[in-house]
Design an enzyme around this catalytic site. Sequence first.
Site, PDB file in Angstrom:
ATOM      1  CG  ASP A  34      12.242 -24.370 -14.172  1.00 59.75           C
ATOM      2  OD1 ASP A  34      12.510 -24.396 -12.959  1.00 59.75           O
ATOM      3  OD2 ASP A  34      11.573 -25.247 -14.747  1.00 59.75           O
ATOM      4  CE  LYS A  38       7.739 -27.045  -9.441  1.00 57.72           C
ATOM      5  NZ  LYS A  38       8.213 -27.504 -10.743  1.00 57.72           N
ATOM      6  CD  GLN A  63       6.662 -29.768 -13.210  1.00 62.17           C
ATOM      7  OE1 GLN A  63       6.539 -28.694 -12.619  1.00 62.17           O
ATOM      8  NE2 GLN A  63       7.562 -30.660 -12.851  1.00 62.17           N
TER       9      GLN A  63
END
Length: 292
Positions: free
Chosen positions: A120, A51, A95
Amino acid sequence: MNIIDGKKIAAEIRGDIKRQVDALKIRGVTPGLATILVGEDPASNVYVAHKIKACAELGIRSFHHPLPATSSATEIIALIDTLNADPQVHGILLQLPLPGNLLGETDRCINAIDPAKDVDGLHPHNIGQLCSAKNWQAIEKQNILVSCTPLGVMYLLHKSSIAIAGKRVVIVGRSNLFGKPAALLFLAHDATVTMAHSKTMDLPAVCREADILVAAIGKPRFITAAYVKPGAVVLDVGINRTPEGIVGDVDFEAVKNIAQWITPVPGGVGATTITMLMHNTLTAARRITSSF
Ligand code: NAP
């Protein structure tokens, strides 16, 4: 059989994102993504590194915050609060999964992220917006932040000119991360959607109804030829580490000659997920700019 080339499609989309990031920079805004990694899980470490690399390639600023596995939810939320208030940070990625001792705190941590920075697409505010959106055009117009992997699936279909409206879609797997937002996105495209899971009776027969079959199960090569209607589109979300390497939830060799379109693993759905994170970070930065 036609292969949907996720890598090629992701590269095309990244080119568009880079151009839009450059244009935003001319207006004085550099999109910024903060990543939070709690603990030392090797797979999560690799994902976060990818990422950060994608940010660098596209001109997006990244701010990485590793935290020890011994961190408490209160410490994680304190960091999230700081990032929520930081004007250089447009997107915050926590994460997942969190380490085992923190698994029960996942929702509390996600809910602490400012929904405007939830790249997200997991905050209940953003899920609610996705749920209420009338159609895909509304999702795009309102710049709703949508979970990256299901969003990537939609781009794979759009870029391959595969029609969705009116089709029967069966999604196997009902996770918050993939299955549920995918169902809402297909509904927003006027598909007729069935969600299947481990309690579904006669799963092969349900799957054989599908014009578009989506597998997000987490079981290597679970979807065999017996699950696929001839001419169907088969989208494989699974990423399973096996002694032979990474394989999907679909038995590619058995299904490829029955399906009209199929995604490979690797190089299919998974290839678009990080690109969609970059897309969402750009969207979040743009929303802030448009309110100047
Ligand atoms: P998950 O939370 O692991 O849940 C699995 C889903 O599959 C559940 O809904 C479960 O049903 C269902 N399931 C399990 N066994 C089944 C069976 N025998 N028959 C029918 N359904 C069954 O799901 P996830 O997080 O969405 O992950 C699914 C897969 O996608 C994993 O391989 C994951 O690594 C991969 N993934 C890939 C990406 C990417 O970037 N490409 C992103 C996310 C996930 P119940 O709800 O009834 O338990």
